[in-house]
Design a protein around this motif. Structure first.
Motif, mmCIF file in Angstrom:
data_model
loop_
_atom_site.group_PDB
_atom_site.id
_atom_site.type_symbol
_atom_site.label_atom_id
_atom_site.label_comp_id
_atom_site.label_asym_id
_atom_site.label_seq_id
_atom_site.Cartn_x
_atom_site.Cartn_y
_atom_site.Cartn_z
ATOM 1 N N GLU A 3 0.827 -1.219 0.000
ATOM 2 C CA GLU A 3 0.000 0.000 0.000
ATOM 3 C C GLU A 3 0.857 1.262 0.000
ATOM 4 O O GLU A 3 0.577 2.215 -0.727
ATOM 5 C CB GLU A 3 -0.934 -0.003 1.210
ATOM 6 C CG GLU A 3 -2.037 -1.025 1.116
ATOM 7 C CD GLU A 3 -2.822 -1.181 2.403
ATOM 8 O OE1 GLU A 3 -2.635 -0.363 3.343
ATOM 9 O OE2 GLU A 3 -3.631 -2.126 2.481
ATOM 10 N N GLN A 27 2.585 1.753 -3.372
ATOM 11 C CA GLN A 27 1.588 2.171 -4.365
ATOM 12 C C GLN A 27 1.285 3.665 -4.244
ATOM 13 O O GLN A 27 1.156 4.361 -5.245
ATOM 14 C CB GLN A 27 0.310 1.341 -4.233
ATOM 15 C CG GLN A 27 -0.706 1.611 -5.318
ATOM 16 C CD GLN A 27 -0.175 1.339 -6.725
ATOM 17 O OE1 GLN A 27 0.522 0.353 -6.961
ATOM 18 N NE2 GLN A 27 -0.481 2.207 -7.665
ATOM 19 N N ARG A 28 1.181 4.148 -3.012
ATOM 20 C CA ARG A 28 0.953 5.593 -2.820
ATOM 21 C C ARG A 28 2.103 6.402 -3.417
ATOM 22 O O ARG A 28 1.882 7.457 -4.003
ATOM 23 C CB ARG A 28 0.783 5.926 -1.330
ATOM 24 C CG ARG A 28 -0.600 5.639 -0.794
ATOM 25 C CD ARG A 28 -0.832 6.257 0.577
ATOM 26 N NE ARG A 28 0.103 5.818 1.583
ATOM 27 C CZ ARG A 28 -0.038 4.736 2.345
ATOM 28 N NH1 ARG A 28 -1.098 3.960 2.200
ATOM 29 N NH2 ARG A 28 0.867 4.428 3.253
ATOM 30 N N TRP A 29 3.325 5.903 -3.262
ATOM 31 C CA TRP A 29 4.473 6.604 -3.828
ATOM 32 C C TRP A 29 4.428 6.579 -5.351
ATOM 33 O O TRP A 29 4.753 7.574 -5.991
ATOM 34 C CB TRP A 29 5.778 5.994 -3.328
ATOM 35 C CG TRP A 29 6.112 6.363 -1.912
ATOM 36 C CD1 TRP A 29 5.282 6.926 -0.983
ATOM 37 C CD2 TRP A 29 7.358 6.182 -1.271
ATOM 38 N NE1 TRP A 29 5.955 7.093 0.194
ATOM 39 C CE2 TRP A 29 7.230 6.642 0.048
ATOM 40 C CE3 TRP A 29 8.575 5.657 -1.680
ATOM 41 C CZ2 TRP A 29 8.284 6.612 0.958
ATOM 42 C CZ3 TRP A 29 9.626 5.618 -0.768
ATOM 43 C CH2 TRP A 29 9.475 6.100 0.532
ATOM 44 N N LEU A 30 4.033 5.462 -5.923
ATOM 45 C CA LEU A 30 3.925 5.390 -7.378
ATOM 46 C C LEU A 30 2.889 6.376 -7.907
ATOM 47 O O LEU A 30 3.047 6.932 -8.993
ATOM 48 C CB LEU A 30 3.559 3.969 -7.826
ATOM 49 C CG LEU A 30 4.671 2.942 -7.750
ATOM 50 C CD1 LEU A 30 4.119 1.542 -7.982
ATOM 51 C CD2 LEU A 30 5.775 3.262 -8.751
ATOM 52 N N GLU A 31 1.838 6.596 -7.130
ATOM 53 C CA GLU A 31 0.773 7.510 -7.533
ATOM 54 C C GLU A 31 1.086 8.974 -7.224
ATOM 55 O O GLU A 31 0.358 9.861 -7.654
ATOM 56 C CB GLU A 31 -0.534 7.097 -6.852
ATOM 57 C CG GLU A 31 -1.045 5.751 -7.329
ATOM 58 C CD GLU A 31 -2.149 5.177 -6.466
ATOM 59 O OE1 GLU A 31 -2.546 5.815 -5.466
ATOM 60 O OE2 GLU A 31 -2.624 4.064 -6.796
ATOM 61 N N SER A 32 2.180 9.223 -6.509
ATOM 62 C CA SER A 32 2.571 10.596 -6.191
ATOM 63 C C SER A 32 3.062 11.297 -7.445
ATOM 64 O O SER A 32 3.623 10.682 -8.348
ATOM 65 C CB SER A 32 3.688 10.614 -5.144
ATOM 66 O OG SER A 32 3.214 10.145 -3.917
ATOM 67 N N ALA A 37 9.618 2.447 -6.559
ATOM 68 C CA ALA A 37 8.768 3.641 -6.674
ATOM 69 C C ALA A 37 9.614 4.912 -6.694
ATOM 70 O O ALA A 37 9.347 5.826 -7.487
ATOM 71 C CB ALA A 37 7.758 3.683 -5.529
ATOM 72 N N HIS A 39 10.682 8.155 -9.872
ATOM 73 C CA HIS A 39 10.621 9.604 -9.698
ATOM 74 C C HIS A 39 11.996 10.255 -9.856
ATOM 75 O O HIS A 39 12.140 11.448 -9.624
ATOM 76 C CB HIS A 39 10.045 9.960 -8.324
ATOM 77 C CG HIS A 39 8.597 9.628 -8.185
ATOM 78 N ND1 HIS A 39 7.609 10.308 -8.859
ATOM 79 C CD2 HIS A 39 7.968 8.675 -7.462
ATOM 80 C CE1 HIS A 39 6.432 9.801 -8.546
ATOM 81 N NE2 HIS A 39 6.620 8.808 -7.707
#
Length: 188
Positions: free
Chosen positions: A68, A71-76, A129, A133
């Motif tokens: 989880e 995934q949040r980092w990927l969506e950042s 992730a 970036h």
């Protein structure tokens, strides 16, 4: 009375969510199965219909929390966004909803091999992730840089939490220094 597959899945999810939150808040050793089941709204006896042992639950909860978080980092939107959220007083003050790597890292070394393996795989997801970036870095250097950034972030958050009650100003300064140094070094 027979329980539907959907209800079984719902119960398992509730157990995992409760365990993940409680483990991150207080650690593996200081949380018992009975407390997790009570927080899940289920009986202690229902635990064994989902997991063979507390270690198996710790492994599954670690996997879930890392997946989880990564995934949040990927969506950042960007590395600066990740740094600002991660190295913040809000994250420091809420380990139960925060990063499993920072909350459980020191304890994982004393857990069974399965938990350590899941933790390592979870860490790999966070590194992946971060790499995504870091598109300005040369491809061959990205993984190494992502591991260094992650290590700095976890170390800063861990130290900030360690001194938060004893010296709140120092805790805030640790977060700010790490955030600014990482932003400066990585052009974020």
């Amino acid at each position: 009375m027979r329980v539907t597959k959907a209800k079984v899945a719902e119960h398992r999810r509730s157990i995992l969510d409760s365990a993940s939150r409680l483990f991150r808040e207080r650690g593996f050793r200081d949380v018992g199965v009975a407390e997790i089941m009570q927080a899940s709204g289920l009986t202690h006896g229902a635990f064994y219909g989902h997991f063979r042992s507390k270690a198996e639950l710790a492994d599954a909860a670690c996997q879930e929390a890392c997946a989880e978080g990564a995934q949040r980092w990927l969506e950042s939107a960007s590395l600066p966004e990740i740094l600002d959220r991660y190295l913040s007083p809000a994250h420091r003050d809420n380990p139960a909803a925060g990063c499993a790597l920072a909350a459980l890292g020191a304890e994982v070394a004393r857990q069974p091999g399965e938990v350590q393996k899941s933790f390592a795989e979870g860490m790999g997801r966070f590194v992946d992730a971060l790499e995504r970036h870091m598109d300005e870095a040369p491809p061959e250097a990205r993984r190494q840089q992502a591991m260094a950034v992650l290590s700095c972030m976890i170390g800063a958050l861990t130290l900030a939490r360690a001194v938060a009650s004893g010296d709140p100003a120092l805790s805030d300064a640790i977060l700010a220094a790490a955030r600014e140094q990482l932003r400066s070094h990585f052009g974020a």
